[in-house]
Design an enzyme around this catalytic site. Structure first.
Site, PDB file in Angstrom:
ATOM      1  N   ASP A  22     -17.766   3.233  33.657  1.00 13.86           N
ATOM      2  CA  ASP A  22     -19.021   3.259  32.698  1.00 13.86           C
ATOM      3  C   ASP A  22     -20.246   4.168  32.855  1.00 13.86           C
ATOM      4  O   ASP A  22     -21.406   3.850  32.601  1.00 13.86           O
ATOM      5  CB  ASP A  22     -19.359   1.932  32.733  1.00 13.86           C
ATOM      6  CG  ASP A  22     -18.315   0.911  32.613  1.00 13.86           C
ATOM      7  OD1 ASP A  22     -17.523   1.129  31.619  1.00 13.86           O
ATOM      8  OD2 ASP A  22     -18.195  -0.020  33.319  1.00 13.86           O
ATOM      9  N   HIS A  51     -13.726   3.918  26.756  1.00 14.61           N
ATOM     10  CA  HIS A  51     -14.548   4.705  26.640  1.00 14.61           C
ATOM     11  C   HIS A  51     -15.440   4.796  25.325  1.00 14.61           C
ATOM     12  O   HIS A  51     -14.740   4.507  24.159  1.00 14.61           O
ATOM     13  CB  HIS A  51     -13.773   6.239  26.607  1.00 14.61           C
ATOM     14  CG  HIS A  51     -13.407   6.611  27.977  1.00 14.61           C
ATOM     15  ND1 HIS A  51     -12.633   7.640  28.106  1.00 14.61           N
ATOM     16  CD2 HIS A  51     -13.536   6.085  29.092  1.00 14.61           C
ATOM     17  CE1 HIS A  51     -12.482   7.757  29.482  1.00 14.61           C
ATOM     18  NE2 HIS A  51     -12.694   6.631  30.134  1.00 14.61           N
ATOM     19  N   THR A 329     -29.317  11.659  26.562  1.00 16.42           N
ATOM     20  CA  THR A 329     -30.397  11.262  26.366  1.00 16.42           C
ATOM     21  C   THR A 329     -30.509   9.986  25.228  1.00 16.42           C
ATOM     22  O   THR A 329     -31.551   9.808  24.721  1.00 16.42           O
ATOM     23  CB  THR A 329     -31.480  12.312  25.685  1.00 16.42           C
ATOM     24  OG1 THR A 329     -30.927  12.974  24.659  1.00 16.42           O
ATOM     25  CG2 THR A 329     -31.840  13.303  26.868  1.00 16.42           C
TER      26      THR A 329
HETATM   27  P1  IMP Z   1      -8.452  -3.592  37.197  1.00 15.44           P
HETATM   28  O1  IMP Z   1      -8.657  -2.315  37.058  1.00 15.44           O
HETATM   29  O2  IMP Z   1      -8.293  -4.170  35.755  1.00 15.44           O
HETATM   30  O3  IMP Z   1      -7.367  -3.975  37.885  1.00 15.44           O
HETATM   31  O4  IMP Z   1      -9.754  -4.270  37.946  1.00 15.44           O
HETATM   32  C1  IMP Z   1     -10.101  -3.770  38.969  1.00 15.44           C
HETATM   33  C2  IMP Z   1     -11.656  -3.534  39.085  1.00 15.44           C
HETATM   34  O5  IMP Z   1     -11.962  -2.479  38.361  1.00 15.44           O
HETATM   35  C3  IMP Z   1     -12.368  -4.661  38.559  1.00 15.44           C
HETATM   36  O6  IMP Z   1     -13.583  -4.972  39.312  1.00 15.44           O
HETATM   37  C4  IMP Z   1     -12.816  -4.435  37.198  1.00 15.44           C
HETATM   38  O7  IMP Z   1     -13.996  -4.874  36.612  1.00 15.44           O
HETATM   39  C5  IMP Z   1     -13.101  -2.830  37.345  1.00 15.44           C
HETATM   40  N1  IMP Z   1     -12.646  -1.849  36.343  1.00 15.44           N
HETATM   41  C6  IMP Z   1     -11.345  -1.691  35.751  1.00 15.44           C
HETATM   42  N2  IMP Z   1     -11.676  -0.948  34.508  1.00 15.44           N
HETATM   43  C7  IMP Z   1     -12.857  -0.761  34.478  1.00 15.44           C
HETATM   44  C8  IMP Z   1     -13.734   0.168  33.723  1.00 15.44           C
HETATM   45  O8  IMP Z   1     -13.390   0.754  32.759  1.00 15.44           O
HETATM   46  N3  IMP Z   1     -15.136   0.296  33.773  1.00 15.44           N
HETATM   47  C9  IMP Z   1     -15.596  -0.636  34.904  1.00 15.44           C
HETATM   48  N4  IMP Z   1     -14.954  -1.273  35.674  1.00 15.44           N
HETATM   49  C10 IMP Z   1     -13.581  -1.413  35.504  1.00 15.44           C
HETATM   50 MG    MG Z   2     -16.134   1.790  30.325  1.00 15.64          MG
END
Ligand code: IMP
Ligand code: MG
Length: 341
Positions: A22, A51, A329
């Site tokens: 993110d 995304h 920005t």
């Molecule tokens: P998983 O990837 O669904 O197995 O989640 C494992 C960890 O990665 C968790 O803490 C999720 O919140 C984090 N996570 C997975 N994908 C994203 C993403 O796209 N953005 C932020 N955190 C993510």
């Molecule tokens: Mg994201």
């Protein structure tokens, strides 16, 4: 495959997240796709990552389609190392109208409902706070050599591609390639805060490996850092502030994919340095500078960036030893200062 839009020799850029995902990779990717006239944008990773892309007033939260879709001439690919959620893929192909220019590697593995069900019961019991899409279980199944591959799925037949071959032929023909990472390096199975990590390596090397592009072919590793740090799910977050404080500062966000609250902390030079090291970053994209310095909002020229913000940028460059070439920005794909020129 569309014709190259530019004859001169152009690079292969890997876009990688520097924190816990993110960071705004989608926005930087969409800018590059448009401005650098990228010929092929290949996505790695899985469906857990969304995304966010704002383009022509419309918001897209893409779990499968590469962010380069905003350039209508860009070929879009999903890498061999990726996991494909067939339903989500079909939905997004429709939404973005990319049916005629998207390909899926024959060997990309399939993520199924049973993986999601297992993730929701087991991973959550363990307190990992996964997204619940089932990425860990799908990766497990692939390691066991029992996973379905894209070539086994009837709905994917029209899209099948040899992504490694396409990318490497395109590079030989001096086309412009962008390899799109998902999440961030601190969620890497190898380099992140284990066990509070995702089911795969998310670093720049892994992005190349998933796509089938060798490290000698890469010209730039663009590390995307947000001007503050966020994390969704469990696990350590140094310097974490309360939701109230985050809201006051304009740093409170909710996850594009799951809608969960994103935890927030101030920018960390320590983490930025480590992310630069692990990814071998050659460039930095610093997003959401307007969240720290509201006067920057919508700036598209460096001259519009106030002095305090310039000092912050200079410090990021000094600490990481890497130039900040893009400054975000605002939400639109084009709300960005491009310092390469
Ligand atoms: P998983 O990837 O669904 O197995 O989640 C494992 C960890 O990665 C968790 O803490 C999720 O919140 C984090 N996570 C997975 N994908 C994203 C993403 O796209 N953005 C932020 N955190 C993510
Ligand atoms: Mg994201």
């Amino acid at each position: 495959m569309p014709d190259s839009q530019n004859g001169d020799k152009m690079p292969c850029t890997v876009v990688v997240g520097g924190f816990w995902g993110d960071e705004g990779k989608g926005k930087i990717i969409s800018y590059l796709a448009l401005k650098d006239k990228i010929d092929i944008c290949a996505r790695t990773g899985s469906v857990n990552a969304a995304h966010t892309i704002w383009y022509k007033g419309k918001r897209y939260a893409l779990h499968m389609v590469p962010g380069g879709f905003v350039n209508e001439k860009c070929r879009l690919l999903i890498a061999a190392g990726a996991n494909v959620h067939v339903g989500q893929f079909m939905k997004e192909v429709e939404e973005t109208n990319v049916k005629d220019r998207i390909g899926v590697d024959t060997q990309a593995s399939i993520i199924e409902e049973k993986h999601s069900a297992y993730d929701k019961t087991n991973a959550h019991l363990k307190g990992l706070g996964t997204t619940g899409w089932g990425v860990g279980p799908a990766c497990e199944e692939r390691v066991r050599r029992t996973a379905k591959l894209a070539k086994d799925i009837a709905d994917l037949q029209p899209y099948l591609a040899d992504v490694a071959l396409e990318l490497n032929c395109a590079l030989d023909n001096e086309k412009r390639i962008l390899l799109e990472g998902t999440q961030g390096v601190l969620l890497s199975l190898f380099h992140g805060s284990y066990p509070y990590v995702t089911g795969r390596d998310t670093s720049a090397s892994a992005i190349c490996s998933e796509a089938g592009v060798g490290p000698t072919k890469v010209s730039d590793v663009l590390l995307v850092l947000k001007s503050f740090v966020t994390r969704v799910g469990t696990g350590p977050l140094p310097g974490e502030i309360s939701k109230e404080k985050a809201t006051q500062r304009g740093w409170f966000e909710t996850a594009a994919g799951t809608g969960r609250d994103r935890r927030a902390a101030p920018f960390s030079f320590e983490l930025a340095k480590r992310a630069t090291m692990i990814n071998g970053a050659t460039q930095i994209g610093l997003t959401k500078l307007d969240a720290l310095y509201p006067e920057c909002k919508g700036a598209r020229n460096f001259a519009e960036i106030p002095k305090a913000a310039c000092e912050f940028i200079a410090k990021v460059e000094k600490e990481t030893g890497t130039p900040v070439v893009f400054i975000g920005t605002g939400p639109d794909s084009l709300d960005l200062v491009d310092r390469r020129k």
